[in-house]
Design a protein around this motif. Structure first.
Motif, PDB file in Angstrom:
ATOM      1  N   THR A 444       0.834  -1.196   0.000  1.00 10.53           N
ATOM      2  CA  THR A 444       0.000   0.000   0.000  1.00 10.53           C
ATOM      3  C   THR A 444       0.873   1.251   0.000  1.00 10.53           C
ATOM      4  O   THR A 444       1.818   1.358   0.772  1.00 10.53           O
ATOM      5  CB  THR A 444      -0.911  -0.001   1.241  1.00 10.53           C
ATOM      6  OG1 THR A 444      -1.850  -1.062   1.112  1.00 10.53           O
ATOM      7  CG2 THR A 444      -1.641   1.324   1.386  1.00 10.53           C
ATOM      8  N   GLY A 445       0.540   2.206  -0.861  1.00 12.75           N
ATOM      9  CA  GLY A 445       1.202   3.498  -0.840  1.00 12.75           C
ATOM     10  C   GLY A 445       2.368   3.613  -1.795  1.00 12.75           C
ATOM     11  O   GLY A 445       2.804   2.633  -2.422  1.00 12.75           O
ATOM     12  N   SER A 446       2.888   4.854  -1.896  1.00  7.56           N
ATOM     13  CA  SER A 446       3.958   5.131  -2.857  1.00  7.56           C
ATOM     14  C   SER A 446       4.882   6.237  -2.353  1.00  7.56           C
ATOM     15  O   SER A 446       5.432   6.982  -3.143  1.00  7.56           O
ATOM     16  CB  SER A 446       3.354   5.561  -4.197  1.00  7.56           C
ATOM     17  OG  SER A 446       2.642   6.793  -4.053  1.00  7.56           O
ATOM     18  N   LEU A 447       5.056   6.318  -1.026  1.00  8.11           N
ATOM     19  CA  LEU A 447       5.851   7.418  -0.484  1.00  8.11           C
ATOM     20  C   LEU A 447       7.341   7.141  -0.536  1.00  8.11           C
ATOM     21  O   LEU A 447       8.108   7.953  -1.059  1.00  8.11           O
ATOM     22  CB  LEU A 447       5.421   7.723   0.953  1.00  8.11           C
ATOM     23  CG  LEU A 447       6.100   8.940   1.587  1.00  8.11           C
ATOM     24  CD1 LEU A 447       5.780  10.224   0.826  1.00  8.11           C
ATOM     25  CD2 LEU A 447       5.691   9.076   3.051  1.00  8.11           C
ATOM     26  N   GLY A 448       7.795   6.022   0.026  1.00  5.47           N
ATOM     27  CA  GLY A 448       9.232   5.791   0.095  1.00  5.47           C
ATOM     28  C   GLY A 448       9.597   4.333  -0.048  1.00  5.47           C
ATOM     29  O   GLY A 448       8.905   3.446   0.453  1.00  5.47           O
TER      30      GLY A 448
END
Length: 591
Positions: A444-448
């Motif tokens: 989940t997600g695409s920050l770091g």
């Protein structure tokens, strides 16, 4: 259970009661009047005047640095004398001082008729992109961040001429007032709210009302002294309170923009409302929020361990590196490494896992302080009955089933000391491609995202590592570093990979930091040394691996002199005393 310990619920600090709503709302209306005047004033200041104002601001931040760091340490229950108190120096006043210095350089360049990209090397990156090599940004970076390099990658198709022409964003048209922005501050890292305010002011010429998270209420008096130059001119107002105050602010007609650092659930409540009202609004495409919003919302961060031939010292050092990625700030970080991706075919996988489990259990004990962390750890215990617990049951390592459709540790940002481990088949390029695909498609997600790779294996891959970086859909990518360290480097951007929308926000919309004010940013990449000084010397001599004069970085949770070094670096940033820097670097070798 590791060592027979029963899992113990963490200590959660009791939050102060919200300020009475009526009194706070009266103050808000007065503050908005001051900000309206401040917005007009900001539009009359030329770039040189703005640079001088930020110079005054760095003086007041420097003067408040000790109180800032110590107040934050106490609020997180870090005892006096703990090396972990260094985290609050680095992630608070140190990061703010470096950001102000970088902003002043950008303003002075523009005031002198130069682009913020003047002197910055621009090179091609895979996929029709260009990258700006922004680190090192100044000579001192070659000492304080020896061996680290940083790049900002722009979106595919942006040309060099376009990048140079657009650099500066709102400061290219300083007389255009951006109105009043609302910044809803994060509760975990103390510099986040202030850096978000600074970016609003510089990127869009927006003065700001900052609502601090209740976890940072104790810091409000410190912030008011540290940021007095902005407050005096009506460029900033700070309010605090509970969710009722936040709801009132997000619906107030005075604001032209909202920025939030927090959770996707909070973002959705702001944009769409709650309950049946939210469902109706989504279906009709009629958001409750009628002004633009940007956001940084976190996610599940991968740690891709590329198999190679590592020494025993390498295994121990990189195990401590991963432990830092998970346990810094007690795991309450939006880019805390959460899922380790290992090769099932790596001959050293067992030795590395043993080193990782040992380092995880042995890391310094600390309070799990963020609100509702106890509920998170209880949920982990229920989902993973075979988890390995340590530190009196307040941190866990869980094995991830790569064949599961939706493994909880891959789909839930735990924001607590929980580390998942997953194995994938293959070695070399085959493993790297599989790990990238898994990170993109399953987490989940695409920050770091983080990648650990030894110099020999990197050389054997040729262009493979750059291709993998290009394929990773993350806004911050750290190679032989942690994306959390990227947060402290103002020239790099901070935010989700592009593509988030109010309807499907993911890890957020837009970027912050980005001190050169570059337009159409896609991601930032930082590369660090695989081995610290002096172990890197043989490889560097043979042209394999980055040269560095740094031993174990002070942000490692295992750095014995972390507090002393971090305080010394912050004080050096404030006063520029070279003798102080020399003494601090000497202490760093005791880590």
């Amino acid at each position: 259970m590791l060592g027979g310990h029963r899992r113990r619920a963490p200590v959660t600090l009791e939050q102060p009661a919200a300020t009475p709503a009526d009194a706070t709302r009266e103050r808000i209306e007065a503050d908005l009047q001051a900000l309206t005047t401040g917005s007009r004033l900001w539009s009359t200041l030329d770039l040189a005047q703005r640079a001088r104002l930020l110079g005054r601001l760095r003086d007041t931040v420097g003067a408040a640095a000790e109180e800032w760091a110590l107040t934050a340490a106490v609020s997180k229950a870090l005892p006096a004398g703990s090396p972990l108190r260094g985290e609050e120096w680095l992630s608070g006043p140190y990061t703010t001082l470096t950001a102000l210095d970088a902003a002043v350089r950008t303003l002075r360049a523009l005031a002198g008729g130069r682009s913020p990209l003047d002197g910055v090397r621009l090179t091609d990156a895979p996929g029709g992109r260009i990258r700006a090599h922004v680190l090192p940004a100044e000579p001192i970076d070659r000492v304080l961040l020896s061996g680290f390099r940083g790049e900002v990658w722009l979106e595919p198709g942006v040309t060099r001429a376009e990048a140079i022409a657009a650099a500066g964003l709102g400061q290219r048209t300083p007389t255009d007032a951006g109105g009043i922005g609302l910044v809803l501050g994060a509760g975990n890292v103390t510099s986040i709210p202030i850096l978000d305010v600074l970016y609003e002011l510089l990127s869009a010429n927006r003065v700001c009302m900052l609502k601090v998270n209740p976890t940072q209420d104790a810091l409000v008096p410190v912030f008011e002294r540290a940021f007095a130059p902005l407050i005096e001119l009506g460029l900033l107002r700070i309010v605090h309170g509970g969710g009722d105050i936040g709801a009132y602010l997000t619906q107030h007609p005075a604001f032209s923009h909202v920025h939030i650092t927090g959770s996707a659930a909070t973002f959705d409540a702001i944009v769409w409302g709650t309950g049946e009202d939210a469902a109706r609004r989504r279906a009709a495409g009629e958001p409750a929020l009628t002004v633009p919003i940007t956001a940084e919302l976190g996610g599940v961060s991968p740690i891709i361990v590329v198999p190679g031939r590592w020494s025993d010292a390498d295994l121990r050092f990189q195990a401590e590196h991963i432990v830092t990625m998970r346990l810094q700030n007690s795991g309450h970080n939006c880019v805390a490494g959460q899922v380790v991706l290992l090769s099932a075919d790596w001959p050293q996988r067992g030795a590395f896992l043993a080193a990782l489990r040992s380092a995880y259990a042995a890391a310094p004990a600390r309070t799990v302080w963020y609100p509702r962390s106890g509920e998170t750890l209880a949920a982990v215990a229920a989902s993973y009955p075979d988890a390995t617990w340590s530190a009196d049951g307040t941190r866990a390592i869980v094995q991830v089933d790569r064949d599961a459709d939706a493994d909880p540790v891959e789909t839930t940002e735990y924001f607590a000391p929980v580390l998942g481990v997953l194995t994938l088949p293959g070695t070399g390029r085959a493993f790297l491609d599989a790990a990238v695909a898994h990170a993109n498609d399953r987490l989940t997600g695409s920050l770091g995202a983080n990648v650990l790779i030894d110099p020999v294996t990197e050389a054997e891959l040729g262009d493979g590592l750059d291709d993998a970086i290009a394929a990773l859909r993350y806004g911050s990518i750290a190679v032989n570093a942690w994306t959390g360290a990227m947060f402290t480097i103002p020239g790099l951007s901070w935010g989700a990979f592009p593509g988030g929308t109010p309807a499907h926000v993911g890890s957020g919309i837009g970027v912050v930091h980005n001190a050169r004010l570059l337009d159409r940013v896609e991601r930032s990449v930082m590369r660090g040394p695989f081995r610290p000084f002096p172990r890197m010397i043989p490889g560097a001599v043979r042209g394999r691996g980055a040269f560095t004069v740094l031993p174990k970085p002070p942000w490692f949770v295992t750095a014995r002199t972390g507090a002393e070094v971090s305080e010394g670096l912050t004080r050096f940033r404030a006063d520029g005393n070279p003798l102080r820097l020399a003494a601090t670097l000497t202490k760093a070798f005791g880590a």
